[in-house]
Structures are given as C-alpha cells and as structure tokens.
Design a protein around this motif. Sequence first.
Motif, mmCIF file in Angstrom:
data_model
loop_
_atom_site.group_PDB
_atom_site.id
_atom_site.type_symbol
_atom_site.label_atom_id
_atom_site.label_comp_id
_atom_site.label_asym_id
_atom_site.label_seq_id
_atom_site.Cartn_x
_atom_site.Cartn_y
_atom_site.Cartn_z
ATOM 1 N N GLU A 175 0.884 -1.157 0.000
ATOM 2 C CA GLU A 175 0.000 0.000 0.000
ATOM 3 C C GLU A 175 0.924 1.210 0.000
ATOM 4 O O GLU A 175 1.786 1.346 0.864
ATOM 5 C CB GLU A 175 -0.927 0.015 1.211
ATOM 6 C CG GLU A 175 -1.939 1.128 1.123
ATOM 7 C CD GLU A 175 -3.142 0.908 2.002
ATOM 8 O OE1 GLU A 175 -4.251 0.864 1.454
ATOM 9 O OE2 GLU A 175 -2.966 0.785 3.220
ATOM 10 N N VAL A 176 0.767 2.054 -1.000
ATOM 11 C CA VAL A 176 1.651 3.191 -1.216
ATOM 12 C C VAL A 176 0.954 4.451 -0.718
ATOM 13 O O VAL A 176 -0.138 4.780 -1.165
ATOM 14 C CB VAL A 176 2.023 3.335 -2.698
ATOM 15 C CG1 VAL A 176 2.975 4.489 -2.913
ATOM 16 C CG2 VAL A 176 2.609 2.029 -3.218
ATOM 17 N N LEU A 177 1.584 5.133 0.213
ATOM 18 C CA LEU A 177 1.034 6.355 0.801
ATOM 19 C C LEU A 177 1.620 7.550 0.060
ATOM 20 O O LEU A 177 2.837 7.665 -0.093
ATOM 21 C CB LEU A 177 1.368 6.418 2.281
ATOM 22 C CG LEU A 177 0.997 5.166 3.070
ATOM 23 C CD1 LEU A 177 1.461 5.289 4.507
ATOM 24 C CD2 LEU A 177 -0.486 4.890 2.992
ATOM 25 N N MET A 178 0.731 8.450 -0.376
ATOM 26 C CA MET A 178 1.172 9.594 -1.163
ATOM 27 C C MET A 178 0.545 10.865 -0.640
ATOM 28 O O MET A 178 -0.520 10.838 -0.019
ATOM 29 C CB MET A 178 0.814 9.370 -2.640
ATOM 30 C CG MET A 178 1.425 8.087 -3.209
ATOM 31 S SD MET A 178 1.245 7.916 -4.983
ATOM 32 C CE MET A 178 2.629 8.918 -5.544
ATOM 33 N N VAL A 179 1.227 11.987 -0.913
ATOM 34 C CA VAL A 179 0.748 13.299 -0.451
ATOM 35 C C VAL A 179 0.940 14.317 -1.581
ATOM 36 O O VAL A 179 1.848 14.195 -2.411
ATOM 37 C CB VAL A 179 1.504 13.740 0.826
ATOM 38 C CG1 VAL A 179 2.968 14.044 0.563
ATOM 39 C CG2 VAL A 179 0.820 14.923 1.480
ATOM 40 N N LEU A 180 0.047 15.287 -1.594
ATOM 41 C CA LEU A 180 0.111 16.385 -2.547
ATOM 42 C C LEU A 180 -0.062 17.684 -1.766
ATOM 43 O O LEU A 180 -1.088 17.880 -1.098
ATOM 44 C CB LEU A 180 -1.001 16.270 -3.594
ATOM 45 C CG LEU A 180 -1.114 17.409 -4.603
ATOM 46 C CD1 LEU A 180 0.097 17.413 -5.548
ATOM 47 C CD2 LEU A 180 -2.406 17.278 -5.411
ATOM 48 N N GLY A 181 0.937 18.554 -1.830
ATOM 49 C CA GLY A 181 0.823 19.870 -1.195
ATOM 50 C C GLY A 181 -0.043 20.780 -2.049
ATOM 51 O O GLY A 181 0.032 20.753 -3.277
#
Length: 183
Positions: A175-181
Amino acid sequence: MLSERRPDFVEATDARTVAPELRAELTDCWVAVTNAGGAAGFPFPPVDVADVAPVVDRLVAGLAPERSRLVMARAGGALAGWVVLNRDPGRLVGHWATINHLQTHPAFRGRGIGSALVREARRIARDQLGLEQLHLAARGGEGLERFYERLGWREVGRWPGALRLGEGEGDTRDEVLMVLGLL
C-alpha cells in the motif's frame, strides 16, 4: 490527455442531491471499473450491482459539505468517472483531506478523465475547503504511483505486503502512501 473537450464536473455534498438514477450510474461505473481490473475499492472481481450498490448508498449517505464530497466527471452526458474527497475537520488534521475511489469508466479511459478529476479535487480542496494537503493510499504494482507522480504527488511511505489479493505469498501488494501539497 483529453482527446475531446474537457469533461463537465458535478459536485455532490449532500445525499439529497444524489438522485436514484445517479446512484445507479455510480454503481454501474464502479462495477465496470472493478471488473476491468481497476483498483478502486473492490479487490476481488467479479462484482455486480448487488455487491456495489450498498457501498455506494453508504458513501452517498456520508456526504456533507465540510467532510465528504463526491466529484463526478461527465462527458457527452454520461458519467465518465468520479472521486471522493474526505476530511476530518477537527483541529488536529483539519488541514488535509483524503482522496478515495478515483475511477474512470472503462469506456472513457485514455481521455485524461482521471487526471482531470484529480485536478478538480485539488482545486476544490484548496479553493473551497482551504486545505493544505491531500493524502491517498494506492495499491502498489498497478502503475498508480507513476500516474499520481505525474500530477505532482509524492510517495511518503509504503506498507510492504499490506494487501493480500490471493492465497500465495506473491499475491500481496504494497500500500503506497502519497501526499500532494496544495499551497
């Protein structure tokens, strides 16, 4: 890239605004996406309307302007795809939201609908909700990391083998955790 004109976006923030016909379209889209191999919440295809409709009903019942929004893309009058934007408006985590269930109907794949939905969710999160970040968890091994990275997301963590898609040891996915500012 969109080979035709930009889709029309429709946003639902209250269950009362989601007519039975729209619930049926959402359900049909989710069935089609899942049965085409999409990683949108039902990991064990095939599924049918009886499997998906109750989940759509719960999702729609949870809509609320400050907590959960459904963003839909329409092309030529048809539902081309949709995504859910969820947030907890509490003080500790109220500055970010999570993207869930991004999906493009298989009949509209390759036209940039998914990318357009992510951009629209970003715009809503930033401009309407005043958020600073978006988060998501994607199924590894499906190419989703590259899709999101092209849209400005970055990987911030990974849970190795978190998702078991079959009986064997090789049937797991990270499970790949990603973020976008957003600022």
